[in-house]
Design an enzyme around this catalytic site. Structure first.
Site, PDB file in Angstrom:
ATOM      1  CD  GLU A 113      -2.939  -1.351   2.192  1.00  0.00           C
ATOM      2  OE1 GLU A 113      -2.344  -1.706   3.373  1.00  0.00           O
ATOM      3  OE2 GLU A 113      -4.129  -1.332   2.199  1.00  0.00           O
ATOM      4  CD  GLU A 133      -3.142  -6.384   3.928  1.00  0.00           C
ATOM      5  OE1 GLU A 133      -3.064  -7.169   2.663  1.00  0.00           O
ATOM      6  OE2 GLU A 133      -2.618  -5.432   3.505  1.00  0.00           O
TER       7      GLU A 133
END
Ligand code: 3HC
Length: 693
Positions: A113, A133
């Site tokens: 990210e 994740e």
């Protein structure tokens, strides 16, 4: 040009200037996790770049083995510390000067990210990129679900977010996630790239890209993806939340998308599944640690491995080593069995190649490392020898006796036994310290679990070597002590006993299996028996019928391989309930005077799952397992216990140990004489304690 160092700092983030490029460098071993200090350091460094009129571009890079491997998981569940990762990523993206991410190692989760917040991404070919994740029960929560589809496309983003599997740098380049691939000095290349793009305006911002969405957005993409992965995602909350979040990228503007992402992220974060999966992440890593190992213990070198027995197990075990580039000598008694075994190994490799998992060259490379032989003497130069012969103490002792005579001094002698006493095997030879159990799970080339059985006399360096080689061949090794069935199979026993008793009392195989499958297991006890073979451990006398299993075996219902077991199977191996089996069960119940009644789901859970927890507690109190989390690792990797429930011991904690005890007390009378309470379980329940932290 000389780099100009900034003032020394205790922050994991440092900066230095190379001409008009500010290099922001993270040094937060071991994996550059994005903890609070790293986040603050990044924000400060971007502010420094903004404030310095001599800086015209920025490079973000990491020292050590990897680019940022994600948010710091140890911070989860604690009070949040500012700045938050989403705002750090926004700060990077909003920098008025171009920012280049220089990626090596693994850019994972929050790390990817951060890279997506940068205006350009440059990587070395060995880099890996991913959003794992979902494996922690979460979704990318720092804008990843909104930026990734805008850069890499919807399909790629869906695949990456919902499966959590990383992609290689080349793949990343092909889908647009990586702008440039470079060999050699990464930071030098990144600085050159930054200089090249320093004048380009407007800055390319991931959050503003629309073209990829326009190309790929359609409800069908999401429906098809859900359908194709329904089996894989069964029971898990996070994959659907990931799909939903990526879908939002199609439906709403970026600013609204990130709000929705946050909402979904927080929902997952507060759930039990995320807690279980994060617990499991650390459990798996803890399992590697051996208690009571003297300091300075060094592993023995393992350059060549011997395997005795070319059956399904021996073949599967061998493949693990061959795939890791370690030569294997495989020994059989007869040439036919040897040829069949090695032929099967080749077939398995070729099947993987056909699925694109291996190249033809890799298959040949692995097979070239294999030396099949009928000559036991050929094992004389092996560093580690694993026997995978018939499960019988006399047979094992005979094999170990032979090994004692021919193996070189210092060779590790391992048994793949699933139940037998390693101490007894060790005591039968002159070098008990070299003996260890290495219990692989079938199919051994696929299943991740390896129980490493520590005998009373197993030398510390032998144990360490077995654990390390296990990791090298990409298994998850767990230390177990000596007892009947070690950790995994021992816990299977009470489950099987109670499941069979429940049949007599009124349950059906399909009812019990359904409860287990709905719980999240890949299959129930009777489906498993049919798959493994009902005849395993059967006495082979069709006239001696003492239980349901004997009755099934006597009429050739040995499971899937015979087209009949607890279930009937059609030619495509699809199961259906069997009236024959039902009759056998009812006849037996009658003969034994068992009164049949309606069995509830609750009773099935209490008698087949709570009993496993009780056995796990005994295993813990006897020191057979080093820690409760090791038991969970065994069950997740060896038997498919749903990782979103953490494993039997973590699950028991979420149910509450006093609830478990109450349930067992309710069933105690029916479960006697086989059942007895674990003292540890009673004690912990009494004190309101847990097995896991
Ligand atoms: N946070 C905290 N500690 C971490 C960590 C993380 N993200 N990733 C790894 N560690 C720790 C491990 O616990 C281990 O600690 P130990 O030595 O005390 O046992 C140590 O770092 C080394 O890890 P590994 O043993 O796993 O080392 P490998 O070299 O085998 O693997 C890796 C490296 C591929 C980076 C692997 O550690 C990994 O997959 N890490 C997790 C990555 C991940 O899940 N990232 C996403 C985090 S969630 C997130 O980013 C949310 C965001 O979207 C908001």
């Amino acid at each position: 040009m000389e780099d100009v160092m900034d003032k020394p700092t205790t922050s994991p983030i440092s900066t230095r200037k190379h001409g008009d490029v500010l290099i922001i460098l993270s040094n937060n071993p071991p994996v550059n996790a994005l903890g609070a200090a790293v986040r603050q350091g990044l924000v400060d460094a971007i502010a420094e770049a903004e404030a310095d009129s001599g800086v015209h571009a920025v490079v973000i890079a990491c020292e050590g083995q990897t680019f940022f491997a994600g948010a710091d998981i140890t911070e989860f569940g604690k009070p949040p510390v500012m700045p938050w990762l989403p705002s750090v990523v926004d700060t990077i993206e909003n920098c008025s000067k171009p920012v280049v991410a220089a990626i090596h190692g693994t850019a994972l989760g929050g790390g990817l990210e951060v890279a997506l917040g940068c205006h350009y991404r440059i990587a070395v070919p060995s880099a890996k990129l991913g959003t794992p994740e979902v494996k922690l029960g979460l979704l990318p929560g720092a804008g990843g679900t909104q930026r990734l589809p805008r850069i890499a496309g919807i399909k790629k983003a869906l695949e990456m977010c919902a499966t959590g599997n990383p992609i290689g740098a080349q793949d990343g380049f092909d889908c647009g996630l990586i702008d440039r691939l470079v060999d050699g000095e990464l930071i030098q290349h990144a600085v050159a790239y930054a200089e090249e793009v320093r004048g380009i305006r407007p800055l390319p911002k991931s959050s503003e890209r629309q073209d990829r969405l326009d190309e790929e957005c359609s409800p069908a993409v999401f429906d098809e993806f859900r359908k194709a992965n329904a089996r894989k995602f069964r029971g898990f909350d996070a994959p659907e939340a990931c799909i939903r979040a990526v879908q939002v990228a199609c439906e709403k503007p970026y600013a609204e998308g990130v709000i929705e992402e946050r909402k979904l992220f927080m929902e997952l974060m507060s759930g039990t599944q995320a807690r279980a999966q994060q617990y499991f992440f650390f459990a798996e890593r803890k399992a590697n640690k051996i208690e009571g190992l003297p300091e300075n213990t060094e592993p023995r070198p393992v350059r060549k491995v011997g395997v005795i027995g070319a059956g399904t197990m021996g073949g599967g075990i061998s493949m693990n080593f061959l795939s890791a580039g370690i030569p294997v000598t495989i020994v059989e008694m007869g040439s036919e069995a040897l040829e069949r075994g090695t032929g099967l190994m080749r077939k398995n490799y070729e099947a993987s190649a056909a699925k694109g998992k291996l190249t033809a060259e890799q298959v040949e490379k692995a097979m070239r490392l294999l030396s099949p032989t009928l000559d036991f003497q050929a094992l004389a130069d092996c560093d580690l020898i694993i026997e995978a012969v018939y499960e019988n103490m006399d047979v094992k002792k005979e094999v170990f006796g032979k090994l004692d005579r021919i193996a070189k001094p210092g060779a590790i002698l391992a048994s793949n036994t699933s139940y037998l006493n390693i101490n007894e095997i060790a005591a039968s030879i002159s070098r008990p310290g070299d003996v260890v159990g290495m219990h692989f799970f079938s199919p051994a080339n696929v299943m991740k679990l390896l129980e490493v059985v520590r005998g009373d006399k197993t030398a510390p360096d032998v144990l360490l070597t077995a654990m390390q080689i296990g990791k090298k061949i990409r298994k998850v090794p767990v230390v177990a002590g000596v007892c009947h069935g070690f950790i995994g199979n021992r816990m299977l026993m009470p489950r099987q006993i109670e499941a069979t008793k429940l049949l007599l009392e009124g349950a059906t195989p399909e009812q019990i299996d359904r409860v287990h499958v709905e719980f999240g297991m890949p299959m129930g006890p009777f489906q498993m028996a049919d798959l493994a073979g009902v005849d395993i451990g059967w006495h082979r006398d069709p006239n001696r019928i003492e239980n349901i299993r004997d009755a099934l075996c006597a009429i050739d219902r040995w499971g899937q391989k015979k087209g009949a077991g607890f279930y009937d199977y059609d030619e495509k191996r699809r199961p259906s309930p069997s009236p024959v089996v039902q009759q056998i069960i009812e006849d037996f119940a009658k003969k034994q005077g068992v009164e049949r009644r309606v069995i509830t789901e609750e009773e099935i859970i209490e008698r087949t799952l709570y009993t496993m927890v009780n056995e796990g507690a005994k295993i813990l109190e006897e020191g057979i397992a080093q820690r409760a989390s090791d038991i969970d690792v065994v069950w997740v990797y060896g038997y498919g216990w749903p990782v979103y429930r953490g494993g039997p011991m973590f699950w028991a904690d979420t149910v509450g140990l006093s609830m478990i005890v109450d349930g067992l007390k309710r069933q105690e009378a029916r479960m006697k004489p086989e059942f007895s309470f674990s003292k540890l379980l009673l004690e912990k329940a009494d004190k309101g304690e847990k097995f896991t932290r």
